[in-house]
Enzyme design. Structure first.
Site, PDB file in Angstrom:
ATOM      1  N   ASP A  55       0.866  -1.172   0.000  1.00  0.00           N
ATOM      2  CA  ASP A  55       0.000   0.000   0.000  1.00  0.00           C
ATOM      3  C   ASP A  55       0.911   1.232   0.000  1.00  0.00           C
ATOM      4  OD1 ASP A  55      -2.209   1.554  -0.021  1.00  0.00           O
ATOM      5  OD2 ASP A  55      -2.996   0.925   1.917  1.00  0.00           O
ATOM      6  N   ASP A  58      -3.828   7.240  -3.733  1.00  0.00           N
ATOM      7  CA  ASP A  58      -5.212   7.708  -3.890  1.00  0.00           C
ATOM      8  C   ASP A  58      -5.669   8.453  -2.641  1.00  0.00           C
ATOM      9  OD1 ASP A  58      -5.019   5.098  -2.582  1.00  0.00           O
ATOM     10  OD2 ASP A  58      -7.201   5.240  -2.441  1.00  0.00           O
ATOM     11  N   ALA A  95     -11.606   2.701   1.024  1.00  0.00           N
ATOM     12  CA  ALA A  95     -12.334   3.482   2.033  1.00  0.00           C
ATOM     13  C   ALA A  95     -13.650   2.834   2.457  1.00  0.00           C
ATOM     14  CB  ALA A  95     -12.560   4.911   1.536  1.00  0.00           C
ATOM     15  N   CYS A  99     -14.254 -23.192  17.309  1.00  0.00           N
ATOM     16  CA  CYS A  99     -14.145 -23.845  16.006  1.00  0.00           C
ATOM     17  C   CYS A  99     -13.376 -25.160  16.091  1.00  0.00           C
ATOM     18  CB  CYS A  99     -13.590 -22.894  14.941  1.00  0.00           C
ATOM     19  SG  CYS A  99     -11.812 -22.889  14.703  1.00  0.00           S
ATOM     20  N   CYS A 159     -10.352 -25.786  14.708  1.00  0.00           N
ATOM     21  CA  CYS A 159      -8.928 -25.644  14.381  1.00  0.00           C
ATOM     22  C   CYS A 159      -8.050 -26.225  15.489  1.00  0.00           C
ATOM     23  CB  CYS A 159      -8.579 -24.183  14.102  1.00  0.00           C
ATOM     24  SG  CYS A 159      -8.270 -23.185  15.566  1.00  0.00           S
ATOM     25  N   CYS A 164      -8.290 -24.428  18.773  1.00  0.00           N
ATOM     26  CA  CYS A 164      -9.557 -24.664  19.475  1.00  0.00           C
ATOM     27  C   CYS A 164      -9.663 -26.095  20.010  1.00  0.00           C
ATOM     28  CB  CYS A 164     -10.747 -24.350  18.576  1.00  0.00           C
ATOM     29  SG  CYS A 164     -10.973 -22.578  18.325  1.00  0.00           S
TER      30      CYS A 164
END
Lengths: 659, 659
Positions: free
Chosen positions: A84, A119, A190, A273, A275, A278
């Site tokens: 960015d 921008d 944005a 979850c 994973c 978890c």
């Protein structure tokens, strides 16, 4: 640079090609902090990352290292890296110490794969003048960046960011102007404040009005979107890339991301979850840990959840169940449900991209489902189909209806002009959710049979049925409606009960195949295809039509899964001869004629024109600019994409006429 | 034996105590094959397993080993083990070579933790005579088993299975009869065919009619339910235990379970979840593996998904968002959506169990949400509240509405008797989804402010608003409806526009606290509590009411999170003095009087009676059988549970009057 591999609704599975390797999209780019990155995000599924070129530029040590050793070494990631430009800092601090061309130059210097121009991120809900002024600067800088890139032989791919605040027309204008430039990716900028404040409905307007004008051949990146709760929705609107520091910022704050929203660790009694984190730890375990260890584990969970959701989304695109996933995910918060309802108002846009046939069935998940492109498309087709004098409306049975409808059909109410019913001059249709009226001849065609709705109907569904049957009655002299329907629905039509009428539905295979052809290829296709000594061969096992011949010459096969007609050489010829240009045509340029004749697949860049009504998975005719039939095949993309894309296959050719 | 730790809707988090340890419920018991078990299910989250005693009994080698070394050694699991009796075999083969008492004796002999009598699993949709005949045998055997257990000093816990096919009244009868016996657990049997054929709507009828008559103090086990897609729904109906071989049977068949349904490996391009298996392997990896390795990995995935879902369900119960989870999960298939819609018809049942206040907000996820107990409860309360002469209906603002409503309120339409409006003699209410009318005085009370609905309304919601405002108008002489509402809704009332009326809402804290007291404790509570020199103290930070005094004597605190009034000693006295028995009372027996007076919490077994309108999280009065006030506190359970349960706390006492 970007190739579409599979699609559903406006979502697509694609491949983004960069110097540092390919990225499967939709993809999440975790934000990497150039100085204090703790997590090896690649280990958890990241194929591409994003970092901030401006932060590196501002820090002498980082800057020097990035220039000397390259960005990839600096952040210790050898896949593609996007940077960015400092726009975010600009939006926060009001000023940055770098110019547009400087930041482009610097990004190229440190070997960014994808760089960004400077921008102006205009916040949502600002006044119009500010949005317009900012937009002009953004557009100028995007143009400047593209020119700078060309003039200086810059290799990196270039982002041009869509701005325009929450003004739909400004987003549209910005996207349209940017599409004229040769940018490589389009971020939509944005939008973070919209997501943070749960303005998902406005997010839909912003994204849909941006995407509408963006080239289909360029990936779109929803900047700062990093919550897995909204990935499915945003993919369905055509977003291909997400980026976010959420995984680590939320972890710093002891918050766990899930597709159902965010959980604060302090409120968890159970891990949310499947994973590794978890399953191995309890909330108490985590709470008892030193801050840094806990943060890293939560960040891992956050990444696991995010990448699992992207996998599931890609899977949903492959099988054609993306909207079912979106409609499920939007139950996480009423503001997301609002967003999906708002998306329903863009149904015409979505329809242009939605494949004609899908592997998975259409599931009605609530009133939102009534606005889906499949419904809109069927109703439009139905209005165009040729009509008999009278209409007979039946209640739904199991699907396919035509298999379960037989014998005397029961009691009916009559509407409109009264006369003796002529069954031969009557259309038989079933009234059902979500497709309204389904002619019995075409009821096996996707998605009419490949769909399911709850038996307990919501009022939207009931009103939809009532309204549609009322509208459709206008096409007929007399309408007979089965008493089970009139008992159930409030039809504001004049009615009279008919005493035990002998109304039966007689299956007629010729009528059926002609109706399917008309439905699939356009009115007249049935007559075009099925003349001569029509001979219908059925599957011994299922009783379904499989092949249709004129004498011994194969005209079409009927595909069992979706009842689509797949053309043979003779079928293609007949359709081409008897249906006018541009119906069902894809026109290729002179150079690719021999390849098409030879049965080679057609690539987008060789297509010079095509029938606007083509959608992916349609069976199409491939012709040259003189409308001579070269081949026939299956469209992999919709007309708007075929016309716009410069890479990838447009048509999978079944056979070339030269063969 | 079973203790309820947390509850939401009819779902509960509980602890089931056995000789081999405690089990947190809702729990899944993976089916263990006594001979060929390959997966160590404990490693993936199983705290309890189930196996088949009859299969062991029939196999000489297994039988001998089980007798000699015990069942736990045989199947290599040292946690609690449940055994089935051979009923399944009976249902498949029509006969088994064991009697009811033999199978009970055998299960005890091999040291089963929870054994099962030999019931008759009657299939769904059989004729009534068969269902009745079977049921009689099932009931006789259950009775025989309980007696046999008593007579022979059998230690194991005993299952008595609810049967009755798909006849709601037979299920109810069976459950009622079984509840009279001293069984330890109630399985609900013969539901597998309903689940296999997606008859989830019928499943709701079967389960709800069974659970309605089952004791709340005994865990309920939905036999053969093993697909994580339906766990949330079934927990919300009061099921505590699930069992299934699905994890391994599906794995044998290359099918992956998820909460969204089942995926065939052959159709997967991406792995569908965040578990270890899904993050480490691709579908191609799995497809390339030897069958056994692949099966074990898919089984692991299936277990990970199932146990993750149960954790998420328990978390949802803790935070009070179980129905939001159910309403999300039901989008996996229209037949599940049907089930949730059917569940809406049991709203009165659910209401008796649903806590009055929850940690999480009420989310409107679709028309189904309108049938939730919270909505039903508010409408009932509202009908009972005292009314002023006229009603003024306002459109919604942000919440809490009363904070955002000020000044002249705009244009109104007048309905009913026309007369000069007296603002002092008018009720001000906001019309909003999903609570219909919300009096401004009580708008901060849970869930009226702690709720969210999409701004784009479905027709069910619109009709609900129209119907309710029409119904409620009957209570008033004149109704003024804001023009933004009349523009929006089709109100079939006589109407007349009032020219620029000066209608303003004046906040009145005394009116507000009295209204909240009436809403919370019943009509009259406001007058009962707030007499004398009322002094209201507000939070300096939020401006919200925090404490209410008579002079310097504290009467109540108002809790910030849900605006509930929490009684002080004086408040409790006033409420007790001025509101008649049994209002807000929990009556304890003589023995526990001193403990209550001393501020000790009240256990269910000491409660002899209570006000039927008590729900969990209500503030209540604790009295003796002479209605003398002993203490006050917070109900942890609803009235029906308090009366029925024999273990666990009923009331968390805030203070004893003896202190």
């Amino acid at each position: 640079m970007f190739e579409i591999k599979a699609k559903d609704n406006m979502g697509r599975v694609g491949v983004l090609k960069t110097k540092h390797g390919n990225v499967k999209t939709p993809a999440l780019m975790p934000v990497i902090h150039p100085r204090k990155q703790a997590i090896d995000v690649g280990k958890y599924g990241a194929e591409i990352v994003i970092t901030n070129a401006y932060l590196i530029y501002k820090d002498e040590e980082l800057k020097q290292k990035a220039i000397d050793e390259g960005l990839h070494k600096l952040i210790n990631f050898d896949g593609p890296v996007m940077t960015d430009s400092g726009s975010f800092q600009l939006s926060v601090y009001g000023d940055v110490e770098i110019t547009n061309s400087e930041v482009i130059e610097f990004q190229e210097l440190i070997k960014t794969d994808i760089g960004t121009s400077l921008d102006i991120p205009t916040a949502p809900f600002v006044d119009r003048q500010k949005a317009e002024d900012d937009l002009q600067i953004t557009l100028n800088r995007a143009k400047e960046a593209v020119e700078f890139k060309k003039e200086n032989g810059i290799e990196m791919l270039l982002n041009s960011v869509v701005q325009g605040s929450t003004f739909p027309d400004l987003r549209e204008k910005c996207a349209r102007e940017l599409s004229k430039l040769d940018a490589d990716l389009y971020p939509i900028g944005a939008v973070v404040p919209l997501m943070e404040s749960y303005h998902y409905k406005d997010l839909v307007d912003v994204v849909m009005n941006s995407v509408r004008e963006l080239s289909d051949s360029v990936p779109r990146h929803l900047m700062g979107a990093g919550h897995p709760m909204i990935f499915a929705l945003c993919v369905a609107m055509g977003c291909d890339l997400f980026d976010s520091a959420a995984y680590i910022l939320y972890a710093e704050d002891d918050r766990l991301l899930t597709t159902r929203g965010t959980y604060k660790l302090e409120n968890l009694q159970e891990m949310p979850c499947s994973c590794e984190v978890c399953t191995r730890y309890t909330p108490d375990d985590l709470r008892a840990m030193p801050k840094k260890q806990r943060r890293d584990l939560i960040a891992q969970h956050n990444l696991h959840v995010s990448f699992a959701e992207l996998r599931l989304i890609r899977q949903a695109i492959y099988e054609g169940s993306l909207m079912e996933l979106v409609e499920e995910r939007c139950r996480a918060h009423p503001a997301l449900l609002d967003a999906v309802r708002q998306l329903g108002s863009y149904s015409q846009d979505l329809e242009r991209y939605d494949p004609r046939s899908k592997k998975s069935a259409f599931f009605y998940t609530g009133p939102e489902s009534l606005t889906r492109p499949e419904v809109l498309r069927h109703l439009q087709k139905l209005r165009e189909m040729p009509k008999k004098r009278d209409l007979i409306v039946l209640p739904p049975t199991k699907k396919p209806y035509s298999k379960f409808i037989s014998g005397k059909l029961g009691e009916f109410y009559s509407y409109g002009e009264e006369h003796e019913i002529d069954l031969e001059n009557s259309d038989f249709m079933v009234l059902d959710v979500p497709f309204g009226l389904i002619p019995l001849e075409i009821d096996e065609v996707y998605p009419l049979s490949q769909s399911a709705a709850p038996k307990i109907r919501d009022v939207d569904a009931i009103e939809f049925l009532e309204d549609f049957v009322m509208e459709f009655s206008e096409y007929y002299d007399q309408v007979l409606i089965h008493s089970r329907i009139t008992n159930d629905l409030d039809l504001g039509l004049y009615n009279k009960c008919i005493d035990s009428p002998d109304i039966r539905y007689t299956k007629d295979d010729t009528r059926k195949i002609k109706a399917i052809a008309d439905y699939q290829f356009g009115v007249g296709a049935g007559e075009a295809l099925f003349s001569g000594n029509i001979n219908i061969e059925k599957s011994k096992k299922t009783g379904k039509i499989r092949h249709i011949y004129d004498g011994k010459v194969l005209l079409v096969n009927m595909r069992a899964s979706d009842a689509f007609l797949v053309l043979s050489k003779e079928g293609a010829k007949r359709l081409h001869n008897r249906m006018d240009y541009p119906k069902n045509r894809v026109v290729v340029n002179k150079d690719s004629e021999p390849f098409a004749l030879d049965g080679k697949s057609v690539f987008c860049k060789f297509v010079v024109d095509c029938d606007d009504s083509i959608r992916s998975n349609d069976e199409v005719l491939i012709v040259n600019e003189e409308d001579e039939l070269l081949a026939y095949g299956k469209a992999l993309l919709g007309a708007c994409e075929i016309k716009e894309l410069q890479t990838g296959q447009a048509i999978k050719t079944r056979k070339g006429m030269g063969k």
